[in-house]
Design a protein around this motif. Structure first.
Motif, PDB file in Angstrom:
ATOM      1  N   ASP A  66      12.414  -4.676   3.659  1.00 55.24           N
ATOM      2  CA  ASP A  66      11.305  -5.215   3.421  1.00 55.24           C
ATOM      3  C   ASP A  66      10.179  -4.617   4.160  1.00 55.24           C
ATOM      4  O   ASP A  66      10.492  -4.288   5.513  1.00 55.24           O
ATOM      5  CB  ASP A  66      11.119  -6.560   3.748  1.00 55.24           C
ATOM      6  CG  ASP A  66      10.063  -7.379   3.422  1.00 55.24           C
ATOM      7  OD1 ASP A  66       8.714  -6.911   3.326  1.00 55.24           O
ATOM      8  OD2 ASP A  66       9.957  -8.504   2.762  1.00 55.24           O
ATOM      9  N   SER A  67       9.365  -3.667   3.735  1.00 52.71           N
ATOM     10  CA  SER A  67       8.498  -2.870   4.229  1.00 52.71           C
ATOM     11  C   SER A  67       7.429  -3.674   5.358  1.00 52.71           C
ATOM     12  O   SER A  67       7.024  -3.050   6.191  1.00 52.71           O
ATOM     13  CB  SER A  67       7.429  -2.237   3.430  1.00 52.71           C
ATOM     14  OG  SER A  67       6.577  -3.109   2.587  1.00 52.71           O
ATOM     15  N   LYS A  68       7.619  -5.005   5.201  1.00 50.05           N
ATOM     16  CA  LYS A  68       6.721  -5.982   6.179  1.00 50.05           C
ATOM     17  C   LYS A  68       7.634  -6.256   7.315  1.00 50.05           C
ATOM     18  O   LYS A  68       7.025  -6.769   8.139  1.00 50.05           O
ATOM     19  CB  LYS A  68       6.221  -6.793   5.506  1.00 50.05           C
ATOM     20  CG  LYS A  68       5.325  -6.999   4.199  1.00 50.05           C
ATOM     21  CD  LYS A  68       4.102  -5.861   4.639  1.00 50.05           C
ATOM     22  CE  LYS A  68       3.333  -5.989   3.124  1.00 50.05           C
ATOM     23  NZ  LYS A  68       2.472  -4.614   2.912  1.00 50.05           N
ATOM     24  N   ASP A  69       8.697  -6.097   7.366  1.00 51.78           N
ATOM     25  CA  ASP A  69       9.778  -6.107   8.455  1.00 51.78           C
ATOM     26  C   ASP A  69       9.999  -5.100   9.398  1.00 51.78           C
ATOM     27  O   ASP A  69      11.336  -4.987   9.542  1.00 51.78           O
ATOM     28  CB  ASP A  69      10.829  -6.894   7.872  1.00 51.78           C
ATOM     29  CG  ASP A  69      10.656  -8.593   7.470  1.00 51.78           C
ATOM     30  OD1 ASP A  69       9.807  -8.990   7.870  1.00 51.78           O
ATOM     31  OD2 ASP A  69      11.378  -8.814   6.515  1.00 51.78           O
ATOM     32  N   LYS A  70       9.312  -4.268   9.543  1.00 47.28           N
ATOM     33  CA  LYS A  70       9.577  -2.951  10.324  1.00 47.28           C
ATOM     34  C   LYS A  70       9.907  -3.174  11.843  1.00 47.28           C
ATOM     35  O   LYS A  70      10.653  -2.372  12.304  1.00 47.28           O
ATOM     36  CB  LYS A  70       8.244  -1.983  10.168  1.00 47.28           C
ATOM     37  CG  LYS A  70       7.903  -1.612   8.831  1.00 47.28           C
ATOM     38  CD  LYS A  70       6.641  -0.649   8.985  1.00 47.28           C
ATOM     39  CE  LYS A  70       6.155  -0.602   7.469  1.00 47.28           C
ATOM     40  NZ  LYS A  70       4.624  -0.423   7.596  1.00 47.28           N
ATOM     41  N   THR A  97       0.823  -1.222   0.176  1.00 48.25           N
ATOM     42  CA  THR A  97      -0.012  -0.067   0.064  1.00 48.25           C
ATOM     43  C   THR A  97       1.020   1.251  -0.028  1.00 48.25           C
ATOM     44  O   THR A  97       2.051   1.227  -0.029  1.00 48.25           O
ATOM     45  CB  THR A  97      -1.072   0.010   1.222  1.00 48.25           C
ATOM     46  OG1 THR A  97      -0.282   0.314   2.473  1.00 48.25           O
ATOM     47  CG2 THR A  97      -1.918  -1.189   1.364  1.00 48.25           C
ATOM     48  N   ASP A  98       0.152   2.540  -0.011  1.00 54.16           N
ATOM     49  CA  ASP A  98       0.967   3.688   0.329  1.00 54.16           C
ATOM     50  C   ASP A  98       1.983   3.653   1.362  1.00 54.16           C
ATOM     51  O   ASP A  98       2.898   4.138   1.562  1.00 54.16           O
ATOM     52  CB  ASP A  98       0.103   4.909   0.184  1.00 54.16           C
ATOM     53  CG  ASP A  98      -0.694   5.174  -1.363  1.00 54.16           C
ATOM     54  OD1 ASP A  98      -0.208   4.432  -2.094  1.00 54.16           O
ATOM     55  OD2 ASP A  98      -1.608   6.066  -1.159  1.00 54.16           O
ATOM     56  N   GLU A  99       1.491   3.113   2.464  1.00 56.53           N
ATOM     57  CA  GLU A  99       2.285   2.977   3.800  1.00 56.53           C
ATOM     58  C   GLU A  99       3.465   2.302   3.330  1.00 56.53           C
ATOM     59  O   GLU A  99       4.504   2.675   4.072  1.00 56.53           O
ATOM     60  CB  GLU A  99       1.476   2.114   4.782  1.00 56.53           C
ATOM     61  CG  GLU A  99       2.191   2.094   6.032  1.00 56.53           C
ATOM     62  CD  GLU A  99       1.462   1.515   7.317  1.00 56.53           C
ATOM     63  OE1 GLU A  99       1.980   0.564   7.914  1.00 56.53           O
ATOM     64  OE2 GLU A  99       0.129   1.607   7.335  1.00 56.53           O
ATOM     65  N   ASP A 100       3.463   1.458   2.702  1.00 57.41           N
ATOM     66  CA  ASP A 100       4.929   0.705   2.219  1.00 57.41           C
ATOM     67  C   ASP A 100       5.799   1.438   1.574  1.00 57.41           C
ATOM     68  O   ASP A 100       6.909   1.497   1.751  1.00 57.41           O
ATOM     69  CB  ASP A 100       4.682  -0.507   1.447  1.00 57.41           C
ATOM     70  CG  ASP A 100       3.645  -1.661   2.472  1.00 57.41           C
ATOM     71  OD1 ASP A 100       4.395  -2.358   3.132  1.00 57.41           O
ATOM     72  OD2 ASP A 100       2.357  -1.830   1.992  1.00 57.41           O
ATOM     73  N   ILE A 101       5.083   2.263   0.514  1.00 57.76           N
ATOM     74  CA  ILE A 101       5.829   3.298  -0.282  1.00 57.76           C
ATOM     75  C   ILE A 101       6.366   4.375   0.676  1.00 57.76           C
ATOM     76  O   ILE A 101       7.605   4.572   0.659  1.00 57.76           O
ATOM     77  CB  ILE A 101       5.027   3.974  -1.080  1.00 57.76           C
ATOM     78  CG1 ILE A 101       4.691   2.945  -2.116  1.00 57.76           C
ATOM     79  CG2 ILE A 101       5.676   5.165  -1.848  1.00 57.76           C
ATOM     80  CD1 ILE A 101       3.445   3.328  -3.466  1.00 57.76           C
ATOM     81  N   GLU A 102       5.561   4.956   1.629  1.00 54.45           N
ATOM     82  CA  GLU A 102       6.347   5.829   2.758  1.00 54.45           C
ATOM     83  C   GLU A 102       7.575   5.320   3.325  1.00 54.45           C
ATOM     84  O   GLU A 102       8.545   5.924   3.757  1.00 54.45           O
ATOM     85  CB  GLU A 102       4.932   6.401   3.579  1.00 54.45           C
ATOM     86  CG  GLU A 102       3.897   7.170   2.872  1.00 54.45           C
ATOM     87  CD  GLU A 102       4.747   8.573   2.169  1.00 54.45           C
ATOM     88  OE1 GLU A 102       5.760   8.993   2.726  1.00 54.45           O
ATOM     89  OE2 GLU A 102       4.343   8.618   0.833  1.00 54.45           O
ATOM     90  N   TYR A 103       7.372   4.152   4.028  1.00 49.39           N
ATOM     91  CA  TYR A 103       8.261   3.502   4.688  1.00 49.39           C
ATOM     92  C   TYR A 103       9.581   3.259   3.881  1.00 49.39           C
ATOM     93  O   TYR A 103      10.670   3.581   4.521  1.00 49.39           O
ATOM     94  CB  TYR A 103       7.794   2.114   5.247  1.00 49.39           C
ATOM     95  CG  TYR A 103       8.897   1.370   6.065  1.00 49.39           C
ATOM     96  CD1 TYR A 103       9.245   1.618   7.331  1.00 49.39           C
ATOM     97  CD2 TYR A 103       9.656   0.333   5.382  1.00 49.39           C
ATOM     98  CE1 TYR A 103      10.253   0.866   7.788  1.00 49.39           C
ATOM     99  CE2 TYR A 103      10.552  -0.458   5.975  1.00 49.39           C
ATOM    100  CZ  TYR A 103      10.826  -0.065   7.443  1.00 49.39           C
ATOM    101  OH  TYR A 103      11.783  -0.849   8.098  1.00 49.39           O
ATOM    102  N   LEU A 104       9.637   2.748   2.938  1.00 45.49           N
ATOM    103  CA  LEU A 104      10.719   2.605   1.992  1.00 45.49           C
ATOM    104  C   LEU A 104      11.282   3.757   1.504  1.00 45.49           C
ATOM    105  O   LEU A 104      12.750   3.649   1.506  1.00 45.49           O
ATOM    106  CB  LEU A 104      10.471   1.506   0.721  1.00 45.49           C
ATOM    107  CG  LEU A 104      10.392   0.000   1.162  1.00 45.49           C
ATOM    108  CD1 LEU A 104      10.003  -0.633  -0.052  1.00 45.49           C
ATOM    109  CD2 LEU A 104      11.506  -0.389   1.897  1.00 45.49           C
TER     110      LEU A 104
END
Length: 150
Positions: A145-149, A38-45
């Motif tokens: 990996d945006s899922k490994d925050k 999602t956009d949240e993953d984009i922002e994180y990366l």
């Protein structure tokens, strides 16, 4: 969303024998998009990539970001980053987002990276058969990996 960052002295993308994009000192970012990004993953990366301190300071310590060294970023879409390899010897790419979902996210990622205004951004072409050339500096290679925050 998964990204492989490689600190490079130079990197380029050639498509159909023609140079498409190239950078000098900076980062080559291989970007893989999956179904639930999602956009949240984009922002994180984007935040991690632009602020990751993997460039040497005056003392030779990795203490500077790509923006600090006025580097560039070359982004290349790479669905194979989501390969499943547990069974057999032929990877499955079922976790990679289909183009109708991945292309808008890839474009948003590029736009968001450019809109930080901190670095020059170049890109490959989504889905194209690209030849990627790089001179890894260090070598320094980081996987995010945006899922490994946490």
């Amino acid at each position: 969303m998964r990204a492989v960052l490689q600190r490079v002295s130079e990197a380029s993308v050639t498509i159909n024998g023609k140079l498409h994009s190239e950078i000098q000192d900076g980062l080559l970012v291989l970007l893989g998009i999956t179904h639930n990004d999602t956009d949240e993953d984009i922002e994180y990366l984007v935040g991690k990539i632009t602020n990751m301190r993997i460039f040497s300071d005056e003392a030779g310590l990795m203490n500077k970001s790509v923006a600090d060294v006025q580097g560039s970023i070359l982004v290349v879409s790479q669905f194979t980053l989501h390969a499943a390899t547990k069974k057999g010897n032929r990877p499955s790419f079922i976790a990679a987002a289909r183009p109708d979902q991945a292309i808008p996210l890839y474009e948003k990622f590029l736009f968001r990276l450019e809109s930080t205004g901190t670095v020059a951004v170049k890109a490959g072409v989504f889905g194209a058969d690209m030849k990627v050339r790089l001179l890894n500096d260090g070598p320094v290679t980081i996987v995010l990996d945006s899922k490994d925050k946490f």
